[in-house]
Structure formats: structure tokens, C-alpha cells
Motif scaffolding. Structure first.
Motif, mmCIF file in Angstrom:
data_model
loop_
_atom_site.group_PDB
_atom_site.id
_atom_site.type_symbol
_atom_site.label_atom_id
_atom_site.label_comp_id
_atom_site.label_asym_id
_atom_site.label_seq_id
_atom_site.Cartn_x
_atom_site.Cartn_y
_atom_site.Cartn_z
ATOM 1 N N LYS A 10 0.832 -1.207 0.000
ATOM 2 C CA LYS A 10 0.000 0.000 0.000
ATOM 3 C C LYS A 10 0.865 1.255 0.000
ATOM 4 O O LYS A 10 0.554 2.242 -0.651
ATOM 5 N N GLN A 11 1.974 1.223 0.715
ATOM 6 C CA GLN A 11 2.855 2.386 0.799
ATOM 7 C C GLN A 11 3.413 2.780 -0.569
ATOM 8 O O GLN A 11 3.639 3.950 -0.835
ATOM 9 N N VAL A 12 3.644 1.798 -1.435
ATOM 10 C CA VAL A 12 4.200 2.114 -2.755
ATOM 11 C C VAL A 12 3.126 2.152 -3.836
ATOM 12 O O VAL A 12 3.432 2.292 -5.016
ATOM 13 N N GLY A 13 1.854 2.033 -3.435
ATOM 14 C CA GLY A 13 0.757 2.176 -4.378
ATOM 15 C C GLY A 13 0.345 0.902 -5.087
ATOM 16 O O GLY A 13 -0.367 0.953 -6.082
ATOM 17 N N VAL A 26 -0.640 -8.214 -8.035
ATOM 18 C CA VAL A 26 0.750 -7.983 -8.422
ATOM 19 C C VAL A 26 1.361 -9.276 -8.945
ATOM 20 O O VAL A 26 0.837 -10.358 -8.740
ATOM 21 N N GLU A 27 2.469 -9.128 -9.623
ATOM 22 C CA GLU A 27 3.240 -10.278 -10.084
ATOM 23 C C GLU A 27 4.563 -10.296 -9.337
ATOM 24 O O GLU A 27 5.211 -9.258 -9.182
ATOM 25 N N GLN A 77 5.635 -6.191 -9.185
ATOM 26 C CA GLN A 77 5.124 -5.154 -10.067
ATOM 27 C C GLN A 77 3.628 -5.343 -10.275
ATOM 28 O O GLN A 77 3.116 -6.433 -10.107
ATOM 29 N N PRO A 78 2.938 -4.266 -10.638
ATOM 30 C CA PRO A 78 1.502 -4.384 -10.889
ATOM 31 C C PRO A 78 1.246 -5.337 -12.044
ATOM 32 O O PRO A 78 2.033 -5.386 -12.992
#
Length: 68
Positions: A3-6, A11-12, A23-24
Motif C-alpha cells: 500500500k505504501q508504494v501504491g 501484483v506479479e 510489479q503491478p
């Protein structure tokens, strides 16, 4: 931390040398990407045959033991 990094959705995770990359999924490589192109190349080269002999349609067990 995600959450802190958005990164709040799917994610993968990937291993890259001695790092773990998160990464998203939208930016991640799509599963099976490039397979169609590879399969066409395999067929063109004659490298798309089965490696094992086909199994019989029904075995004795299928006929006598299996119940639907």
C-alpha cells in the motif's frame, strides 16, 4: 508495504538474478504471451509432434471400474 508504494491490486512476483521483483499485473507480462507465434514456428519446422504414443480411448479400468 504494498500500500505504501501504491500496489493495492493484483501484483506479479518474479525472481531476477538476486532480486525479488514485485510489479503491478497491468505492467507485468501476460501469461502465454508469444505462444501462438511460437506454435506456428514449431508447426512450420515440423517440431509439433507428440512425444508420447497416444493412449487408447478406453482402458479395461475405464470399462469395468469407472462410474459416472
Amino acid at each position: 508495504m504494498l500500500k505504501q508504494v501504491g500496489l493495492v491490486s493484483v501484483v506479479e512476483l518474479a525472481a531476477d538474478h538476486q532480486r525479488i521483483v514485485i510489479q503491478p499485473l497491468a505492467r507485468a507480462r501476460r501469461p502465454r504471451q508469444g505462444w501462438a507465434k511460437s506454435f506456428k514456428k514449431m508447426a512450420k519446422l515440423g517440431d509439433d509432434r507428440l512425444l508420447d504414443a497416444p493412449l487408447p480411448t478406453l482402458t479395461k479400468w475405464d470399462e469395468t471400474e469407472w462410474q459416472w
